[in-house]
Design a protein around this motif. Structure first.
Motif, short mmCIF file in Angstrom:
data_model
loop_
_atom_site.label_atom_id
_atom_site.label_comp_id
_atom_site.label_asym_id
_atom_site.label_seq_id
_atom_site.Cartn_x
_atom_site.Cartn_y
_atom_site.Cartn_z
N GLU A 26 54.76 49.10 34.90
CA GLU A 26 54.56 47.99 35.82
C GLU A 26 53.30 47.22 35.46
O GLU A 26 52.21 47.74 35.54
CB GLU A 26 54.43 48.51 37.25
N SER A 28 51.84 44.81 36.92
CA SER A 28 50.92 44.40 37.97
C SER A 28 49.93 45.51 38.33
O SER A 28 49.05 45.30 39.12
CB SER A 28 51.72 44.00 39.21
N ARG A 29 50.08 46.68 37.76
CA ARG A 29 49.20 47.77 38.14
C ARG A 29 48.37 48.26 36.96
O ARG A 29 47.79 49.32 37.02
CB ARG A 29 50.03 48.92 38.71
N ASN A 30 48.34 47.51 35.90
CA ASN A 30 47.61 47.99 34.73
C ASN A 30 46.48 47.05 34.35
O ASN A 30 46.39 45.94 34.85
CB ASN A 30 48.57 48.18 33.57
N ILE A 31 45.63 47.54 33.47
CA ILE A 31 44.49 46.74 33.06
C ILE A 31 44.92 45.87 31.88
O ILE A 31 45.41 46.40 30.88
CB ILE A 31 43.32 47.66 32.69
N ALA A 35 45.40 48.78 29.11
CA ALA A 35 46.36 49.79 29.56
C ALA A 35 47.58 49.10 30.14
O ALA A 35 48.11 49.51 31.15
CB ALA A 35 45.72 50.71 30.59
N ALA A 111 43.57 38.85 42.30
CA ALA A 111 44.69 39.36 43.12
C ALA A 111 46.00 39.43 42.36
O ALA A 111 47.07 39.29 42.94
CB ALA A 111 44.85 38.51 44.38
N THR A 112 45.93 39.62 41.06
CA THR A 112 47.18 39.77 40.31
C THR A 112 47.43 41.21 39.87
O THR A 112 48.55 41.68 39.91
CB THR A 112 47.18 38.87 39.06
N HIS A 113 46.37 41.89 39.45
CA HIS A 113 46.61 43.24 38.92
C HIS A 113 45.70 44.31 39.53
O HIS A 113 45.92 45.49 39.30
CB HIS A 113 46.45 43.25 37.40
N GLY A 114 44.69 43.93 40.28
CA GLY A 114 43.86 44.92 40.95
C GLY A 114 43.09 45.82 40.02
O GLY A 114 43.00 47.04 40.24
N GLY A 115 42.53 45.27 38.99
CA GLY A 115 41.71 46.05 38.06
C GLY A 115 40.69 45.14 37.41
O GLY A 115 40.70 43.93 37.64
N PHE B 143 39.08 48.81 43.81
CA PHE B 143 40.09 47.77 44.01
C PHE B 143 41.10 48.23 45.05
O PHE B 143 41.51 49.40 45.05
CB PHE B 143 40.82 47.45 42.70
N THR B 147 46.07 44.38 48.17
CA THR B 147 45.67 42.98 47.96
C THR B 147 45.27 42.73 46.51
O THR B 147 45.17 41.60 46.08
CB THR B 147 44.47 42.62 48.84
N LYS B 148 45.02 43.81 45.76
CA LYS B 148 44.59 43.74 44.36
C LYS B 148 43.24 43.02 44.21
O LYS B 148 42.94 42.46 43.17
CB LYS B 148 45.65 43.06 43.48
N LEU B 149 42.45 43.06 45.26
CA LEU B 149 41.13 42.43 45.22
C LEU B 149 40.05 43.51 45.16
O LEU B 149 40.25 44.63 45.66
CB LEU B 149 40.92 41.57 46.46
N ARG B 196 43.91 53.34 34.80
CA ARG B 196 43.63 53.49 36.21
C ARG B 196 44.28 54.74 36.73
O ARG B 196 45.26 55.23 36.16
CB ARG B 196 44.17 52.27 36.98
#
Lengths: 200, 408
Positions: A26, A28-31, A35, A111-115, B143, B147-149, B196
């Motif tokens: 996914e 949206s959850r990676n760096i 990663a 606010a796109t990937h949270g990293g 993080f 919200t990914k913020l 992560r």
């Protein structure tokens, strides 16, 4: 161009339809770049594109018998092949650069990937700018060089792939650049030789 | 016939040789993998040492590469029922690192990130970010996975809304955020290097190696061991030691009073993780990929902050710090510590340690080459730095149906 559109849209715009089934995690959850599936997917797609384009620009003319028309035009063989190679490499690098910039733009957007994200993360991807032209040249030479398919026809491409692995993984950029130049030199010398001396 | 000059023939010969060499290499690698896959699985057994809570070493044999197909025997070959014994966990330690050679490799982004999670509800994913200097500093950035913020940052001075200045960052020195240097961390459920840690990997939680949920320990370049509570977002320096090479969390039998009357010594007032484990086992964690992830799932998935304490536990946790010349066993709840000086011949060796009692450690030093079987030196170390007992065991990398051991 179809490859480029497919790569960029498939990677970012339609991840659920294309990236997930391919086993790319996914996004949206990676760096970004570090990663994410970008390195894996771009290496496969762009490597395949570079090799396909190399064969298409050299072998296709041979198989369809169009070298006779092409090489009888009133310009030197060197110019004809140089143009082919310049167009091929430019297309590959342009597509790849667009993919990197799109991925980086996404990574830099909050606010796109949270990293974490810094543009220097893309250096990992920019290293492949040295690799894909070599794959292209290796394929081009394999397509141009007359040899048995079950003999040594693929040897230049295999050599380029091996050299590319070294270029991609050597820890120092300076060494990678030198290795890439050596690789380009070898393959270009072979291409020039067969382009000018081969009886088409 | 193509006209060619000598240098052109040489150049093509080199290119073709490299290509054909690659082909041969690929063929050998593929056939080697195929042969390995065809090798009978019952020969892929391996052995290692486990130690019971009463200090008895056992040989643990996994048969056929199946972790469930196992057996335990004493060093004398007597079979033991694994359900009747409880094992101590080992603290891996590393030897002092060597000084750099001719050149030092640059620090890449893959060596600059380590992900971890607080497993609160809702969770916060934390990423330790190291700078690219050879002697580097790092901080934690949190993080919100919904919200990914960013929610804030942690340095050794505690929580901040902005990136900590270099003076407040953890001084990592030359070590990098990779598996090679992972023994600088302890207590995290999982530190995911160059990536992560995901809240849905709570099932990775391992009570043997974690003191409490969301708390990690970090040994910095100056020997300060920082306790970082990701849940409360508080950081404190637990202890300052010199020459720390690695840290680990392990469990020891609950200490008894010096009177030997079986009474517990101290409250051992640590949070219980056993209840947590049971909860976790009973919970299925759905994947957290974008659209499937909801706040409602968060609230049901994650364990409460007010976990009960168990004061009659059989095993209690300790933090083991390996220094160049000693092992320090720290009780992080009471701040007490026991120092075990290392004999000269162990100071440049990596080994694993188990705490048999407050005054005795069980050390395991591995020698030899794995493909020829492991040679293990098993020894007991006391508080004066004296080896009171030593035994050498040879374990097989290939294990026949009826394992036998070679002891000296």
């Amino acid at each position: 161009m179809a490859w480029a559109v497919g790569f960029v849209s498939g990677y970012r715009v339609l991840p659920n339809w294309i990236a997930y089934p391919l086993g790319i995690y996914e996004q949206s959850r990676n760096i970004p770049f570090i990663a994410s599936g970008f390195g894996y997917l771009s290496t496969i797609c762009m490597g395949a594109l570079a090799i396909s384009l190399g064969f298409k620009q050299s072998l296709w003319e041979d198989l369809r018998g169009t070298y006779y028309f092409l090489l009888h035009r009133p310009i030197s063989r060197r110019k004809i092949f140089a143009t082919k190679i310049a167009v091929g490499i430019s297309a590959i690098l342009a597509i790849y650069a667009i993919a990197i910039l799109v991925h980086g733009w996404w990574g830099a957007t909050p606010a796109t990937h949270g990293g974490p994200f810094e543009w220097s993360m893309s250096l990992v991807a920019w290293r492949y700018v040295l690799v894909f032209p070599l794959l292209y040249l290796g394929a081009f030479l394999s397509g141009l060089r007359p040899a048995l398919w079950y003999g040594t026809r693929f040897a230049p491409l295999l050599a380029a792939i091996l050299w590319s692995v070294f270029i991609a993984n050597v820890p120092f950029w300076s060494v990678a650049v030198v290795m890439a130049i050596v690789g380009y030199g070898f393959t270009l010398a072979g291409i020039i030789y067969f382009a000018t001396e081969r009886d088409f | 016939m193509l006209k060619s000059k000598l240098w052109q023939r040489w150049l093509m010969a080199l290119l073709l040789a490299l290509g054909l060499g690659t082909l041969w290499g690929l063929l050998i690698a593929i056939s080697g993998s195929a042969l390995f896959a065809l090798w009978p699985s019952d020969r892929k057994s391996f052995q290692f040492i486990e130690v019971t809570t009463n200090g008895q070493p056992l040989v643990h044999t996994n048969i056929g590469g199946n972790y469930l197909n196992k057996e335990f025997r004493t060093l004398d070959g007597e079979k033991i029922d694994p359900d009747e014994v409880q094992m101590l966990s080992a603290a891996a330690t590393t030897k002092p690192s060597l000084s750099p050679g001719l050149f030092t490799l640059p620090v890449t982004w893959h060596q600059r990130l380590a992900g971890m999670c607080d497993y609160a509800r809702p969770p916060v994913e934390w990423v330790m970010i190291r700078d690219a200097e050879l002697s580097g500093h790092a901080y934690l950035a949190g993080f919100d996975p919904i919200t990914k913020l960013p929610v804030g940052y942690l340095g050794h001075a505690g929580f901040r809304q902005s990136k900590p200045p270099i003076g407040e960052q953890f001084d990592l020195g030359k070590f990098r955020l990779t598996n090679t240097d992972k023994l600088r961390f302890a207590g995290a459920h999982r530190v995911n290097f160059s990536g992560r840690a995901y809240p849905d990997s709570v099932s990775d939680f391992n009570e043997k190696q974690s003191l409490s949920v969301g708390t990690i320990y970090l040994a910095d370049a100056h020997g300060s061991i920082h306790e970082i509570n990701l849940r409360t977002r508080k950081v404190r320096t637990l202890v300052q030691l010199s020459g720390v090479t690695s840290i680990a969390i392990t469990r020891m039998p609950r200490p008894r009073t010096s009177a030997g009357n079986g009474e517990d010594a101290g409250q051992e007032n640590e949070p219980i993780n056993g209840t947590l484990q049971l909860n976790l086992r009973a919970t299925q964690f759905p994947p957290l990929n974008g659209s499937q992830f909801t706040l409602a799932q968060h609230t049901t998935l994650f364990v409460p902050d007010d976990m009960p304490e168990v004061k009659k536990r059989k095993l209690v946790h300790r933090l083991v710090a390996r220094c160049v010349d000693r092992l320090v066993v720290i009780n992080p709840f009471e701040g007490t510590r026991k120092i075990f000086p290392l004999p000269e011949n162990l100071r440049n060796t990596g080994f694993s340690a188990r705490i048999i009692s407050e005054g005795e450690l069980f050390l395991e030093v591995e020698r030899g080459y794995w493909e020829q079987g492991k040679v293990l030196d098993l020894m007991l170390l006391n508080l004066t730095g004296e080896i009171t007992s030593k035994k050498t065991v040879r374990l097989s990398s290939y294990v026949p149906d009826d394992p036998s051991y070679d002891f000296t």
